[in-house]
Structure formats: C-alpha cells, structure tokens
Design a protein around this motif. Structure first.
Motif, PDB file in Angstrom:
ATOM      1  N   LYS A  11      38.053  44.214  43.681  1.00 15.25           N
ATOM      2  CA  LYS A  11      38.706  45.163  42.769  1.00 15.25           C
ATOM      3  C   LYS A  11      38.787  46.561  43.382  1.00 15.25           C
ATOM      4  O   LYS A  11      39.811  47.242  43.249  1.00 15.25           O
ATOM      5  CB  LYS A  11      37.967  45.215  41.429  1.00 15.25           C
ATOM      6  CG  LYS A  11      38.198  43.992  40.573  1.00 15.25           C
ATOM      7  CD  LYS A  11      37.449  44.104  39.256  1.00 15.25           C
ATOM      8  CE  LYS A  11      37.723  42.890  38.370  1.00 15.25           C
ATOM      9  NZ  LYS A  11      37.052  43.014  37.071  1.00 15.25           N
ATOM     10  N   HIS A  15      42.270  48.416  44.345  1.00 13.69           N
ATOM     11  CA  HIS A  15      42.604  49.749  43.837  1.00 13.69           C
ATOM     12  C   HIS A  15      42.961  50.679  44.993  1.00 13.69           C
ATOM     13  O   HIS A  15      43.917  51.456  44.900  1.00 13.69           O
ATOM     14  CB  HIS A  15      41.432  50.306  43.018  1.00 13.69           C
ATOM     15  CG  HIS A  15      41.727  51.618  42.376  1.00 13.69           C
ATOM     16  ND1 HIS A  15      40.731  52.491  42.007  1.00 13.69           N
ATOM     17  CD2 HIS A  15      42.899  52.226  42.040  1.00 13.69           C
ATOM     18  CE1 HIS A  15      41.285  53.564  41.465  1.00 13.69           C
ATOM     19  NE2 HIS A  15      42.598  53.429  41.481  1.00 13.69           N
ATOM     20  N   ALA A  24      42.245  56.566  46.464  1.00 11.90           N
ATOM     21  CA  ALA A  24      41.863  56.004  45.170  1.00 11.90           C
ATOM     22  C   ALA A  24      40.414  56.400  44.889  1.00 11.90           C
ATOM     23  O   ALA A  24      39.649  56.690  45.808  1.00 11.90           O
ATOM     24  CB  ALA A  24      41.986  54.487  45.197  1.00 11.90           C
ATOM     25  N   PRO A  42      38.219  52.028  37.282  1.00 13.03           N
ATOM     26  CA  PRO A  42      39.110  52.785  38.167  1.00 13.03           C
ATOM     27  C   PRO A  42      39.499  54.093  37.486  1.00 13.03           C
ATOM     28  O   PRO A  42      39.660  54.152  36.263  1.00 13.03           O
ATOM     29  CB  PRO A  42      40.316  51.857  38.328  1.00 13.03           C
ATOM     30  CG  PRO A  42      40.309  51.000  37.108  1.00 13.03           C
ATOM     31  CD  PRO A  42      38.866  50.860  36.695  1.00 13.03           C
TER      32      PRO A  42
END
Length: 136
Positions: A11, A15, A24, A42
């Motif tokens: 994940k 991202h 990010a 996130p």
C-alpha cells in the motif's frame, strides 16, 4: 527493527507510485505502545512537490485526533523520494518529531529498483534499521 506486513508495504509503495512525480506521504497507525503498524492512512502532500512533503495541518490534526480517539499512535510515518535514494534529507530529519516512530522512505527514482527503507530519527540523528516484512 520495523516489522511490517507485506500488505502495508504494498500500500505504501502503491501510494508512492500514485502520487509520482510528487512525493507521497502518510502514516501507519497502530495500538498505542505496541510498535505494531496496522492501519494505513495515506495523506495529502500539501506541497504537491517532487522534492518536499508536508502534511496539511488540518488533515494532520484530524488524523492525530482520530488516532487518539482509537488509542493509537503513529507507528510509521512514510514519504517517498522521487529522484533520490530512500534516505532522509536534512529537512526530513529536522521535521522528525516522533522519537518512537519508524520513518519509512520509499524511492521511486528507479522503477526497476524501488527502495523501501526505515529509520529512527531522534534529535536529528538518523539511524537506519532493519525491516522485516511478514505475511499475515
């Protein structure tokens, strides 16, 4: 040492690629005092920059309040580097204010060799730590 699930690693990396070429950033929360990263959060890079990240202050306030309400803490604070190695910059080190947190950096500079590294940053001192990726 950071012990983290393959699902969370995937994940974080996804991202990083989704926001590329900008950096990010986000958090992986876990039960307070556990050192167990569990909940992927996130966040938006308020700078929208390929060379710098900053949490939006209102979003950070909301996320930290939510963690408090859930008896969680930031186990991992992550961000990506889009054109350099996965090593904290001087700015990254100066902003690191959570001494018990794992600071994860992902480098998307080389699509064939994505780096995923973790550090402890205390009083500006950067110490790389081993990462154990586990399946759940």
């Amino acid at each position: 040492m950071l012990t983290i699930s393959q699902e969370l690693v995937d994940k974080i990396i996804a991202h990083a690629w989704a926001d590329h070429p900008d950096e990010a950033c986000g958090v992986v929360a876990g039960p307070a005092g556990s050192d167990r990263p569990e909940r992927f959060v996130p966040m938006e890079n308020a700078e929208r920059s390929p060379t710098f990240y900053r949490f939006d202050s209102m979003e950070q306030f909301r996320v930290w309040r939510e963690m408090d309400d859930r008896d969680e803490e930031p186990v991992v604070i992550y961000h990506s580097h889009t054109s350099t190695e996965a090593y904290p910059s001087r700015t990254d080190a100066s902003y690191a204010s959570e001494p018990n947190t794992h600071y994860v950096l992902v480098s998307t500079a080389d699509p064939d060799d994505v780096q995923f590294r973790s550090y402890r940053i205390v009083d500006g001192v950067i110490t790389e730590e081993d990462v154990e990726i586990v399946s759940l």
